[in-house]
Design an enzyme around this catalytic site. Structure first.
Site, PDB file in Angstrom:
ATOM      1  N   LYS A 198      -4.626  -6.605   3.455  1.00  0.00           N
ATOM      2  CA  LYS A 198      -4.616  -5.463   2.508  1.00  0.00           C
ATOM      3  C   LYS A 198      -6.036  -5.105   2.068  1.00  0.00           C
ATOM      4  O   LYS A 198      -6.384  -3.932   1.907  1.00  0.00           O
ATOM      5  CB  LYS A 198      -3.745  -5.806   1.289  1.00  0.00           C
ATOM      6  CG  LYS A 198      -3.777  -4.738   0.182  1.00  0.00           C
ATOM      7  CD  LYS A 198      -3.145  -3.455   0.660  1.00  0.00           C
ATOM      8  CE  LYS A 198      -3.228  -2.216  -0.191  1.00  0.00           C
ATOM      9  NZ  LYS A 198      -3.811  -2.069  -1.432  1.00  0.00           N
ATOM     10  N   HIS A 205      -7.549  -3.192   4.789  1.00  0.00           N
ATOM     11  CA  HIS A 205      -6.958  -1.847   4.690  1.00  0.00           C
ATOM     12  C   HIS A 205      -7.734  -1.017   3.672  1.00  0.00           C
ATOM     13  O   HIS A 205      -8.103   0.136   3.914  1.00  0.00           O
ATOM     14  CB  HIS A 205      -5.484  -1.954   4.284  1.00  0.00           C
ATOM     15  CG  HIS A 205      -4.885  -0.653   3.801  1.00  0.00           C
ATOM     16  ND1 HIS A 205      -5.147  -0.139   2.552  1.00  0.00           N
ATOM     17  CD2 HIS A 205      -4.061   0.241   4.405  1.00  0.00           C
ATOM     18  CE1 HIS A 205      -4.516   1.017   2.404  1.00  0.00           C
ATOM     19  NE2 HIS A 205      -3.843   1.267   3.518  1.00  0.00           N
ATOM     20  N   ASN A 206      -7.998  -1.609   2.520  1.00  0.00           N
ATOM     21  CA  ASN A 206      -8.690  -0.858   1.475  1.00  0.00           C
ATOM     22  C   ASN A 206     -10.138  -0.551   1.853  1.00  0.00           C
ATOM     23  O   ASN A 206     -10.652   0.516   1.528  1.00  0.00           O
ATOM     24  CB  ASN A 206      -8.640  -1.622   0.149  1.00  0.00           C
ATOM     25  CG  ASN A 206      -7.304  -1.428  -0.553  1.00  0.00           C
ATOM     26  OD1 ASN A 206      -6.287  -1.261   0.116  1.00  0.00           O
ATOM     27  ND2 ASN A 206      -7.300  -1.457  -1.860  1.00  0.00           N
ATOM     28  N   GLU A 209      -9.886   2.270   3.991  1.00  0.00           N
ATOM     29  CA  GLU A 209      -9.536   3.404   3.110  1.00  0.00           C
ATOM     30  C   GLU A 209     -10.822   3.995   2.497  1.00  0.00           C
ATOM     31  O   GLU A 209     -11.038   5.213   2.525  1.00  0.00           O
ATOM     32  CB  GLU A 209      -8.591   2.891   2.026  1.00  0.00           C
ATOM     33  CG  GLU A 209      -8.264   3.851   0.897  1.00  0.00           C
ATOM     34  CD  GLU A 209      -7.422   3.161  -0.194  1.00  0.00           C
ATOM     35  OE1 GLU A 209      -6.383   2.559   0.151  1.00  0.00           O
ATOM     36  OE2 GLU A 209      -7.792   3.231  -1.385  1.00  0.00           O
ATOM     37  N   SER A 265       0.824  -1.215   0.000  1.00  0.00           N
ATOM     38  CA  SER A 265       0.000   0.000   0.000  1.00  0.00           C
ATOM     39  C   SER A 265       0.851   1.255   0.000  1.00  0.00           C
ATOM     40  O   SER A 265       1.948   1.284   0.552  1.00  0.00           O
ATOM     41  CB  SER A 265      -0.906   0.031   1.236  1.00  0.00           C
ATOM     42  OG  SER A 265      -1.598   1.262   1.271  1.00  0.00           O
TER      43      SER A 265
HETATM   44  C1  6PG Z   1      -3.150   1.490  -1.650  1.00  0.00           C
HETATM   45  C2  6PG Z   1      -4.467   1.629  -2.381  1.00  0.00           C
HETATM   46  C3  6PG Z   1      -4.409   1.030  -3.742  1.00  0.00           C
HETATM   47  C4  6PG Z   1      -5.738   1.059  -4.480  1.00  0.00           C
HETATM   48  C5  6PG Z   1      -6.156   2.394  -4.953  1.00  0.00           C
HETATM   49  C6  6PG Z   1      -7.397   2.404  -5.820  1.00  0.00           C
HETATM   50  O1  6PG Z   1      -3.208   0.968  -0.554  1.00  0.00           O
HETATM   51  O2  6PG Z   1      -2.126   1.924  -2.159  1.00  0.00           O
HETATM   52  O3  6PG Z   1      -5.451   0.959  -1.652  1.00  0.00           O
HETATM   53  O4  6PG Z   1      -3.981  -0.283  -3.587  1.00  0.00           O
HETATM   54  O5  6PG Z   1      -5.633   0.270  -5.600  1.00  0.00           O
HETATM   55  O6  6PG Z   1      -6.346   3.209  -3.860  1.00  0.00           O
HETATM   56  O7  6PG Z   1      -8.429   1.671  -5.275  1.00  0.00           O
HETATM   57  P1  6PG Z   1      -9.911   1.843  -5.818  1.00  0.00           P
HETATM   58  O8  6PG Z   1      -9.812   1.991  -7.321  1.00  0.00           O
HETATM   59  O9  6PG Z   1     -10.664   0.620  -5.457  1.00  0.00           O
HETATM   60  O10 6PG Z   1     -10.437   3.085  -5.205  1.00  0.00           O
END
Ligand code: 6PG
Length: 475
Positions: free
Chosen positions: A188, A191-192, A195, A134
């Site tokens: 991960k 995490h997303n 996010e 990430s």
């Molecule tokens: C990271 C992000 C990354 C992710 C983008 C786009 O941790 O660096 O999570 O891996 O791919 O942020 O994600 P989306 O297109 O689903 O918004």
């Protein structure tokens, strides 16, 4: 120079950044891309801008040449699009490798795919790691957060290299082995999900500023910048301030005012929600965030809705809803969202027998990744003290929740009363209220289930199971 042991396959934006990071902080490496022009372009570009790093890149023009350019035990990092391309590359590489070598998928894989690939790797006799990386392009280039999954000896083979290129939090590298098989990619994925939720809550607060208080993008930017010096300090608050401040060079308008309000997504947030439902682990804030992205994509529907029903009757003032109250709401919402995310990790850890190192998860997210924030250090401390408990009960966070939940309640109630959608913040509040309700209303659900399906229920006054109500059965 002896042959390198590391190779990186896939020279898109992230692959190039990670290759340069490895060259700079760790060791020389072989690089390869299926389309050779990309490899040539990468080498030429590096030679021009960072010639000392170009000397540490060994380009190959065929897959065989790439493998040949390395010495065994090799570690080959795949930076290709998640899904089918990963399987294709693994299939092409396996015949060229031996049981000492290692294939690493560093993309955003669905952890089910990683589990399957881990099992196939055992069959094929070429070890495999799935690592979550990430931090976007900047992180990949200068220090990402790395969540590893797969056999521990395989991790040990590349641990030093990954720690050397990872982000650093006060001397601790943000790279940790999370567990077997898909554990790293699962972490991960969560995490997303977080996010998505963090981003959505910030967007909701922005909506209160813009549509409720009629603020300019610049005014929003000022507040986010100020909040970044307080308890909400985080990468996402910081960049939200910068996004709000930016001016579009073409129109001269604030960038935010020309960006179409339709959010994209590659699927990781959705996977998190689907998995949470399978595991029976409630993560309503993340669910609300994924749903909000889906609703954002329904632009014609929203436009028609506004035409037919009219826009929300806004007209807020800071006397009704102050900036400090909104900050408190964001603090409470954020804690509740992370509490849900860690709860999901607990559930997955138990179900999949991963034994996830909960405090390490918080530690690895302190730097380099998209959700990095000062609060994660306090979460690491809380989870060290009570690794199995919900974060809302850790004394530090319990006190913050007691302090800031009134602000969350006032924000949600006011926003809803004024027709401003705040799905993630209200999901946080509702989850909190459900979580502190010892006597819920599920007795009614049980009564209904028994009435129409004789499903049986438990009683408060008797330990037995499978009681039935006096409504009788279908003749
Ligand atoms: C990271 C992000 C990354 C992710 C983008 C786009 O941790 O660096 O999570 O891996 O791919 O942020 O994600 P989306 O297109 O689903 O918004």
């Amino acid at each position: 120079m002896s042959k390198p042991r590391i190779g990186l396959l896939g020279l898109g934006t992230m692959g190039r950044a990670l290759a340069l990071n490895i060259a700079e902080k760790a060791e020389p490496l072989a690089v390869y891309n299926r389309t050779q022009a990309k490899t040539d372009d990468f080498i030429a570009h590096t030679r021009q801008h960072t010639p000392d790093l170009a000397d540490k890149l060994i380009p190959a023009d065929t897959l065989e040449g790439f493998v040949e350019a390395m010495q065994s035990p090799r570690a080959i990092i795949l930076m290709v699009q998640a899904g089918e391309p990963v399987d294709q590359q693994i299939a092409a590489l396996r015949p060229l490798l031996n049981d000492q070598d290692l294939i690493i998928d560093a993309g955003n894989a669905n952890f089910h795919d990683t589990n399957r690939r881990a099992a196939e790797a055992v069959e094929a006799g070429v070890p495999f790691l799935g690592i979550g990386v990430s931090g976007g392009e900047e992180g990949a280039r200068h220090g990402p957060s790395i969540m590893g999954g797969g056999p521990k000896p395989a991790w040990a083979m590349v641990e030093d290299t990954l720690k050397a290129i990872a982000a650093d939090y006060e001397g601790t590298p943000c790279a940790t082995w999370m567990g077997e098989a898909g554990a790293g990619h699962f972490v991960k994925s969560v995490h997303n999900g977080i996010e998505y939720a963090d981003m959505q809550m910030i967007a909701e607060i922005y909506g209160v500023f813009r549509d409720g208080l009629n603020w300019s993008a610049e005014q929003c930017g000022d507040v986010f910048a100020r909040w970044n010096d307080g308890p909400l300090q985080s990468y996402l608050i910081e960049i939200s301030g910068k996004v709000a401040d930016a001016i579009d060079p073409d129109s001269g308008k604030p960038m935010l005012d020309v960006i179409l309000d339709r959010a994209g997504q590659k699927g990781t947030g959705r996977w998190t929600v689907i998995e949470a439902q399978h595991l029976g682990a409630p993560i309503p804030v993340i669910e609300a965030a994924v749903t909000a992205r889906n609703v954002s994509a329904k632009l014609p529907l929203r436009q028609r809705g506004q035409d037919v029903f009219g826009a929300a009757p806004v007209g807020l003032t800071t006397d009704i809803l102050s900036v400090d109250t909104l900050e408190g709401a964001m603090i409470a919402g954020k804690i509740m969202c992370y509490a849900q995310g860690f709860d999901l990790l607990h559930a997955a850890s138990k179900t999949f027998d991963w034994n996830l190192p909960m405090p390490e998860v918080a530690r690895v997210w302190r730097e380099g990744c998209i959700i990095r924030s000062s609060m994660l250090n306090d979460m690491a401390t809380a989870l060290t003290d009570q690794p199995d408990d919900n974060l809302i009960f850790a004394p530090f966070f319990r006190d913050l929740i007691v302090k800031h939940t009134p602000a969350l309640r006032h924000t949600v109630a006011t926003a809803l009363a004024h027709g401003l959608p705040v799905p993630a913040l209200s999901a946080a509040l509702t989850w909190f209220d459900m979580t502190r309700t010892a006597r819920s209303t599920a007795n009614m659900i049980q009564g209904q289930r028994d009435f129409f399906g004789a499903h049986g229920f438990e009683r408060l006054d008797n330990d037995g199971k499978d009681f039935h109500g006096p409504w009788g059965s279908v003749a």
